[in-house]
Design a protein around this motif. Structure first.
Motif, mmCIF file in Angstrom:
data_model
loop_
_atom_site.group_PDB
_atom_site.id
_atom_site.type_symbol
_atom_site.label_atom_id
_atom_site.label_comp_id
_atom_site.label_asym_id
_atom_site.label_seq_id
_atom_site.Cartn_x
_atom_site.Cartn_y
_atom_site.Cartn_z
ATOM 1 N N TRP A 169 -33.379 -80.018 11.360
ATOM 2 C CA TRP A 169 -34.773 -79.666 11.100
ATOM 3 C C TRP A 169 -35.721 -80.244 12.155
ATOM 4 C CZ3 TRP A 169 -37.523 -76.182 8.876
ATOM 5 C CH2 TRP A 169 -38.890 -76.400 8.700
ATOM 6 N N TYR A 175 -35.153 -80.651 -2.014
ATOM 7 C CA TYR A 175 -35.659 -80.779 -0.647
ATOM 8 C C TYR A 175 -34.604 -80.336 0.380
ATOM 9 C CZ TYR A 175 -37.568 -82.746 3.640
ATOM 10 O OH TYR A 175 -38.029 -82.899 4.922
ATOM 11 N N ARG A 184 -34.981 -77.314 3.105
ATOM 12 C CA ARG A 184 -34.849 -77.457 4.556
ATOM 13 C C ARG A 184 -33.702 -76.624 5.106
ATOM 14 N NH1 ARG A 184 -39.461 -78.255 5.733
ATOM 15 N NH2 ARG A 184 -40.404 -80.325 5.763
ATOM 16 N N ASP A 198 -41.491 -77.758 -1.750
ATOM 17 C CA ASP A 198 -40.035 -77.885 -1.646
ATOM 18 C C ASP A 198 -39.311 -77.702 -2.982
ATOM 19 O OD1 ASP A 198 -41.117 -80.243 -2.586
ATOM 20 O OD2 ASP A 198 -39.825 -81.547 -1.395
#
Lengths: 204, 204
Positions: A105, A161, A165, A202
């Motif tokens: 990321w 989360y 991502r 998220d």
């Protein structure tokens, strides 16, 4: 005692701490920093990283260490040293997995980022998720010794989360991890936290 | 009980475990894998990473978790939960520092690697080392509460490897960390380990 958690307006590394504070029925200030505030906050904190937990004004960093400390209070940190070791190993395996996702990321080189994503999806995610699924099978529905520990709360706490991502449903074809997620989210204190927590980008 | 440590022929993440086993006067098999053997070993171990410690044949990964477990046996893991928390925080701060060095070292893009090295030397190393030095000043010569803990053994144990990878004398202008290093290396059981350990490329 007063508890103040400072983190971004995400679940991520803040959420396992919020889960544990909620599980312990501890009233805490849930201080959420907006991304625009971050450059002015960063130089004022111990190692320039969040989350931070302040207990009676004592400033503590490192989310894993904080979770372990809270888990001891909650009797979720193992009933002997060897069980505590197995929990610690499980959590650090999750952290290695998380670092792979984060490393993709935050990669600034676009070409490297694209290559990292391919490796993440084709290799790393199946590698870790298969192992996590098997551990839960071998441990009667939990990560360690067939009973709820902070490893379970930690994993389920950061899962949204990581999924956000990685842009992948990490629990697809992992029925035992899905069942663990449902069990953790049904724990009454966790359930009431989930019902009242702020909505963030998220959370699926 | 039998103890078998499997790691590369480096100090790095193996050395804090070797320090603690030596401190505990535990006889252990110090199994060192050569780089050429690694591709055939990697697929056979739990998460494809070293070090591993086998205790009576039980295979354990994650060096931090292993060190914490051994440190409890050695009474180096804190005398109450809050002290254990401070030790855990110190160790995870070292790990963040180590990950910065490793992230530079394993960067495959040459341009990114050069940029990472500049940032490492100009920013990251001074940032962390200044904080570590100050903590030792504030804690009377140790990382936590003025007494020896596994945080000290962990930091000094991985220091040679970090210096080797960063190609910088990390303790330059850090007299309190230098003094801590001398104290740790003078602990009799650590001293005898250092005298008998194999010579490796990462030891200065």
């Amino acid at each position: 005692m007063t508890y103040k958690l400072t983190y971004f307006n995400f679940t991520a590394l803040g959420e396992p701490i919020r889960f544990l504070l909620s599980y312990l029925d501890i009233d805490f200030e849930d201080n959420r920093i907006e991304v625009e505030q971050w450059p002015s906050v960063k130089p004022t904190i111990p190692y320039g990283k969040l989350p931070l937990l302040e207990i009676d004004g004592k400033v503590l960093n490192q989310s894993t260490a904080i979770c372990r400390y809270l888990a001891k209070k909650a009797n979720l940190a193992g009933s002997d040293d060897f069980e505590s070791l197995l929990i610690d190993i499980a959590v650090d395996n999750f952290q290695d997995f998380r670092l792979n996702i984060i490393s993709y990321w935050y990669e600034s080189n676009e070409e490297s980022k694209a290559a990292k994503y391919v490796k993440l999806v084709d290799e790393t995610i199946p590698y870790y998720m298969e192992r996590f699924e098997n551990i839960v099978v071998e441990n009667n529905g939990y990560f360690v010794n067939g009973k709820l520990s902070w490893a379970d709360l930690f994993f389920i706490g950061i899962l949204d989360y990581l999924k956000f991502r990685a842009e992948i449903d990490l629990l697809n074809d992992r029925p035992n991890l899905q069942a663990l997620r449902e069990k953790v989210l049904a724990v009454p204190k966790i359930k009431s936290w989930i019902e009242k927590r702020p909505s963030t980008v998220d959370i699926a």
